[in-house]
Design an enzyme around this catalytic site. Structure first.
Site, PDB file in Angstrom:
ATOM      1  N   ILE A  41       0.812  -1.222   0.000  1.00  0.00           N
ATOM      2  CA  ILE A  41       0.000   0.000   0.000  1.00  0.00           C
ATOM      3  C   ILE A  41       0.850   1.279   0.000  1.00  0.00           C
ATOM      4  O   ILE A  41       0.320   2.369  -0.180  1.00  0.00           O
ATOM      5  CB  ILE A  41      -1.027   0.035   1.169  1.00  0.00           C
ATOM      6  CG1 ILE A  41      -0.336  -0.123   2.520  1.00  0.00           C
ATOM      7  CG2 ILE A  41      -2.100  -1.031   0.961  1.00  0.00           C
ATOM      8  CD1 ILE A  41      -1.264   0.070   3.715  1.00  0.00           C
ATOM      9  N   ALA A  64       0.186  -1.032   9.780  1.00  0.00           N
ATOM     10  CA  ALA A  64       0.849   0.043  10.530  1.00  0.00           C
ATOM     11  C   ALA A  64       2.276  -0.348  10.868  1.00  0.00           C
ATOM     12  O   ALA A  64       2.582  -1.531  11.032  1.00  0.00           O
ATOM     13  CB  ALA A  64       0.090   0.341  11.822  1.00  0.00           C
ATOM     14  N   TYR A 129       6.828   7.820  15.753  1.00  0.00           N
ATOM     15  CA  TYR A 129       5.649   6.972  15.532  1.00  0.00           C
ATOM     16  C   TYR A 129       4.372   7.807  15.615  1.00  0.00           C
ATOM     17  O   TYR A 129       3.530   7.760  14.716  1.00  0.00           O
ATOM     18  CB  TYR A 129       5.630   5.838  16.567  1.00  0.00           C
ATOM     19  CG  TYR A 129       4.309   5.106  16.634  1.00  0.00           C
ATOM     20  CD1 TYR A 129       3.895   4.274  15.594  1.00  0.00           C
ATOM     21  CD2 TYR A 129       3.469   5.245  17.744  1.00  0.00           C
ATOM     22  CE1 TYR A 129       2.673   3.599  15.654  1.00  0.00           C
ATOM     23  CE2 TYR A 129       2.251   4.574  17.804  1.00  0.00           C
ATOM     24  CZ  TYR A 129       1.863   3.758  16.767  1.00  0.00           C
ATOM     25  OH  TYR A 129       0.653   3.112  16.831  1.00  0.00           O
TER      26      TYR A 129
END
Length: 286
Positions: A41, A64, A129
């Protein structure tokens, strides 16, 4: 006509949980579960081609980059997965009128608040993050109207590697553990979160926007480890320490306010202890 759902990041613990529960819905839903090797993706051409070839009503993005400390050095990788890939999905969801359900994090906040964070609170991530996840959220808002951004915290499940499983296994091997008391948050079960996601889809909810989803209650990593140790009758194996040095800074307080979800869900969410016990029961039978 059956609802068609694409689930990206299907190899992660949330993706695996959604897949396990999916068997209850196969009469009304067609699922396509994809892991990174099947669809990258971060590559917009690949995403574009895939969306052109396949029509979806929903895309649940479970993909993720979640290694908080490693993200401080693997900055590009973290932003590619948590931001660029999310933008690719958002753009293609827009083109094909697909509703995007995206999982975000409590780490978009700096942890300086002392009451549970509501959806409209000012974001201010204090590590790479958190910054990458926040940028992913911003890309969704830029490109899409029909989206659900679900911020959650301290996710765990019976699958893959997570804090609950790690502590359970270490205590089972009779290890002595020192666990920090400085961070406050709420452990959240992938199973509970998956059920909420299915609720959104099966009830055709159109109240789009950002939601905070976690269990109810507050604890620390030490409090969570102590709860697991009591389940195993090994409380003396867990000792509290104030902190230990990590590459990435963590928010000291990242409790999420669930009122918006509970109003939509029309029922109270579970206490964190109850949901943790469900996973511990499963692990103890393995």
């Amino acid at each position: 006509m059956k609802t068609r759902i694409l689930v990206t990041g299907s190899n992660g613990q949330l993706g695996k949980t959604i897949k396990e529960i999916s068997t209850d819905f196969t009469n009304s839903i067609v699922f396509v579960f994809l892991e990174k090797s099947e669809l990258d993706i971060t590559n917009n051409k690949d995403v574009e081609h895939f969306f052109q070839e396949n029509k979806f009503n929903y895309c649940i993005n479970c993909a993720a980059y979640t290694n908080v400390d490693l993200a401080e050095t693997e900055i590009k990788k973290a932003f590619d997965v948590n931001a660029k890939a999310v933008e690719n999905l958002a753009i293609n969801c827009k083109t094909h009128n697909t509703t995007l359900i995206h999982v975000s994090t409590d780490y978009v906040f700096d942890g300086t608040k002392h009451t549970p964070y509501i959806e409209s609170d000012i974001t201010n991530p204090i590590n790479t993050y958190g910054e990458s996840k926040l940028l992913g959220e911003e890309y969704i808002k830029k490109h899409l109207d029909n989206y659900f951004i679900i911020r959650t915290s301290w996710l765990y499940s019976k699958f893959n590697k997570n804090f609950v499983k790690t502590i359970f296994n270490k205590l089972k091997m009779n290890e002595e553990l020192s666990i920090i008391t400085s961070q406050k948050g709420t452990p959240s079960s992938c199973s509970d979160l998956s059920n909420f996601i299915y609720f959104l889809i099966t009830n055709d909810i159109k109240n789009y926007g950002t939601y905070h989803f976690s269990a109810t209650g507050v604890t620390t990593w030490y409090g969570l480890a102590l709860h697991i140790s009591k389940f195993l009758n090994k409380s003396s194996n867990v000792k509290p320490i104030k902190n230990y040095p990590t590459k990435a800074q963590r928010p000291l307080y990242s409790v999420l306010n669930n009122n918006k979800v509970e109003e939509l869900f029309k029922k109270p969410l579970k206490k964190w202890e109850e949901s943790v016990d469900e996973v511990l029961e499963h692990l103890s039978k393995e």
